[in-house]
Motif scaffolding. Structure first.
Motif, PDB file in Angstrom:
ATOM      1  N   HIS A  95       8.985  -0.596   4.866  1.00  0.00           N
ATOM      2  CA  HIS A  95       7.652  -0.520   5.037  1.00  0.00           C
ATOM      3  C   HIS A  95       6.149  -1.800   4.539  1.00  0.00           C
ATOM      4  O   HIS A  95       5.408  -1.343   4.469  1.00  0.00           O
ATOM      5  CB  HIS A  95       7.791  -0.569   2.735  1.00  0.00           C
ATOM      6  N   ASP A  96       6.982  -2.519   4.891  1.00  0.00           N
ATOM      7  CA  ASP A  96       5.975  -3.857   5.525  1.00  0.00           C
ATOM      8  C   ASP A  96       5.404  -4.003   6.713  1.00  0.00           C
ATOM      9  O   ASP A  96       4.257  -4.337   6.859  1.00  0.00           O
ATOM     10  CB  ASP A  96       6.715  -5.388   5.620  1.00  0.00           C
ATOM     11  N   HIS A  99       2.220  -2.511   6.819  1.00  0.00           N
ATOM     12  CA  HIS A  99       0.648  -3.065   6.187  1.00  0.00           C
ATOM     13  C   HIS A  99      -0.472  -3.328   7.673  1.00  0.00           C
ATOM     14  O   HIS A  99      -0.171  -3.787   8.852  1.00  0.00           O
ATOM     15  CB  HIS A  99       1.100  -5.092   6.131  1.00  0.00           C
ATOM     16  N   GLY A 100      -1.646  -2.592   7.483  1.00  0.00           N
ATOM     17  CA  GLY A 100      -2.624  -2.389   8.205  1.00  0.00           C
ATOM     18  C   GLY A 100      -3.069  -1.774   8.686  1.00  0.00           C
ATOM     19  O   GLY A 100      -4.051  -1.154  10.219  1.00  0.00           O
ATOM     20  N   ASN A 138       4.329  -4.815  14.737  1.00  0.00           N
ATOM     21  CA  ASN A 138       4.723  -5.677  12.930  1.00  0.00           C
ATOM     22  C   ASN A 138       6.184  -5.914  12.493  1.00  0.00           C
ATOM     23  O   ASN A 138       6.622  -7.002  11.856  1.00  0.00           O
ATOM     24  CB  ASN A 138       4.558  -4.240  11.825  1.00  0.00           C
ATOM     25  N   PRO A 142       5.754  -9.765  12.031  1.00  0.00           N
ATOM     26  CA  PRO A 142       5.316  -9.436  10.971  1.00  0.00           C
ATOM     27  C   PRO A 142       4.037  -9.745  10.263  1.00  0.00           C
ATOM     28  O   PRO A 142       4.446 -11.466  10.776  1.00  0.00           O
ATOM     29  CB  PRO A 142       6.625 -10.146   9.728  1.00  0.00           C
ATOM     30  N   ARG A 145       2.029 -13.299   5.019  1.00  0.00           N
ATOM     31  CA  ARG A 145       1.250 -13.673   3.973  1.00  0.00           C
ATOM     32  C   ARG A 145       0.989 -14.758   3.799  1.00  0.00           C
ATOM     33  O   ARG A 145       0.909 -15.622   4.103  1.00  0.00           O
ATOM     34  CB  ARG A 145       2.469 -13.293   2.791  1.00  0.00           C
ATOM     35  N   HIS A 187      -2.103  -5.869  -3.716  1.00  0.00           N
ATOM     36  CA  HIS A 187      -2.196  -5.398  -2.396  1.00  0.00           C
ATOM     37  C   HIS A 187      -0.188  -5.486  -2.374  1.00  0.00           C
ATOM     38  O   HIS A 187       0.018  -6.512  -2.083  1.00  0.00           O
ATOM     39  CB  HIS A 187      -2.746  -6.242  -1.936  1.00  0.00           C
ATOM     40  N   PRO A 188       0.159  -4.140  -2.112  1.00  0.00           N
ATOM     41  CA  PRO A 188       1.302  -4.723  -2.423  1.00  0.00           C
ATOM     42  C   PRO A 188       2.378  -5.459  -0.627  1.00  0.00           C
ATOM     43  O   PRO A 188       3.485  -6.273  -1.116  1.00  0.00           O
ATOM     44  CB  PRO A 188       1.747  -3.492  -1.754  1.00  0.00           C
ATOM     45  N   TYR A 189       1.472  -5.668   0.323  1.00  0.00           N
ATOM     46  CA  TYR A 189       2.239  -6.178   0.997  1.00  0.00           C
ATOM     47  C   TYR A 189       1.959  -8.123   1.125  1.00  0.00           C
ATOM     48  O   TYR A 189       2.838  -8.959   1.120  1.00  0.00           O
ATOM     49  CB  TYR A 189       1.434  -6.045   2.758  1.00  0.00           C
ATOM     50  N   GLN A 190       0.380  -8.242   0.395  1.00  0.00           N
ATOM     51  CA  GLN A 190       0.552  -9.475  -0.257  1.00  0.00           C
ATOM     52  C   GLN A 190       1.235  -9.958  -1.212  1.00  0.00           C
ATOM     53  O   GLN A 190       1.638 -11.370  -2.042  1.00  0.00           O
ATOM     54  CB  GLN A 190      -0.977  -9.988   0.068  1.00  0.00           C
ATOM     55  N   ARG A 191       1.646  -9.008  -2.234  1.00  0.00           N
ATOM     56  CA  ARG A 191       1.925  -8.695  -3.426  1.00  0.00           C
ATOM     57  C   ARG A 191       1.893 -10.177  -4.460  1.00  0.00           C
ATOM     58  O   ARG A 191       1.986 -10.930  -5.059  1.00  0.00           O
ATOM     59  CB  ARG A 191       4.097  -9.734  -2.819  1.00  0.00           C
TER      60      ARG A 191
END
Length: 252
Positions: A95-96, A99-100, A138, A142, A145, A187-191
């Motif tokens: 899922h990461d 992102h974007g 990605n 990746p 973060r 923001h899930p990716y940045q947690r």
């Protein structure tokens, strides 16, 4: 009598032969709603096509596949017997990796496969191929973060980053409502919870103060860290940030 629906399996084959590249088709029937979920869960559309795939029993469907892994879901458009819906399907990736990446979405197409293929090629495939490239990039590279501030017991930790974004983390469940109320978004990716730089320093300070006041009432403290900006030449040296307000101590 309402017009009869075109045969989906035949239509899928006719559509596949008219799309650019080489596509194969797989037709299947769904006896119950649960039968379609393994496919519709991957629909890469949060709009009308995604809504239809999630809220109607499709009855049957066809998946068009290309050797490079691209897949399209095709099904009858609910309540419109002379139209179909076609959507990109998400690739198998962590899922990461999404992102974007802007989702390519889906479109409604007419029962004429030649016209439908032209619309898919013009309106859907370019967005889909661009999204696939980004997901693959990605996966291999990746996106970085932000370094999160430390999670401290009974506290909300806030960091002010060099690009002007404010981030917050906490292990206190009740603290999240105060952050949302002050305009932070998770923001899930940045947690972490973030305030955008576009708000400007003064508005960000006001919102941090608003969150701190709320948190103090429920006995949660706030710690703020201003991260040092990267080295800059004298001509481009960033202006100093305005001082942060005095944060209230948590209630006892």
């Amino acid at each position: 009598m309402p017009p009869a629906r075109p045969d989906l399996a035949a239509y899928a084959g006719a559509l596949a032969t008219r799309l650019p590249g080489t596509w194969t088709t797989a037709y299947s029937r769904n006896a119950a709603y649960a039968d379609q979920l393994s496919t519709t869960a991957a629909v890469w559309d949060a709009g009308a096509v995604g809504y239809a795939a999630s809220n109607y029993v499709l009855g049957h469907q066809a998946v068009l596949a290309r050797p490079d892994g691209a897949r399209l879901l095709l099904f009858d458009r609910p309540l419109r017997p002379r139209q179909f819906m076609v959507s990109a399907l998400e690739p198998e990736a962590h899922h990461d990796a999404f992102h974007g990446v802007a989702e390519p979405g889906g479109i409604s197409v007419p029962a004429d496969p030649a016209r439908a293929a032209a619309q898919v090629a013009r309106r859907l495939l370019p967005r889909y191929e661009d999204a696939l490239r980004q997901v693959r990039h990605n996966t291999a590279h990746p996106p970085p973060r932000r370094p999160a501030p430390p999670v401290l017991a009974g506290m909300v930790s806030i960091a002010w980053y060099p690009d002007g974004v404010v981030g917050a983390v906490t292990g206190v469940r009740d603290a999240t409502s105060a952050l949302y109320g002050a305009g932070f978004q998770f923001h899930p990716y940045q947690r972490m919870f973030l305030l955008p730089a576009s708000l400007g320093d003064r508005e960000q300070i006001a919102r941090i103060d608003m969150a701190a006041q709320h948190l103090a009432r429920i006995g949660v403290g706030v710690g703020v860290t201003v991260r040092p900006a990267p080295a800059a030449t004298p001509a481009t040296q960033p202006a100093p940030r305005p001082p942060l307000p005095a944060l209230p101590a948590p209630g006892r």
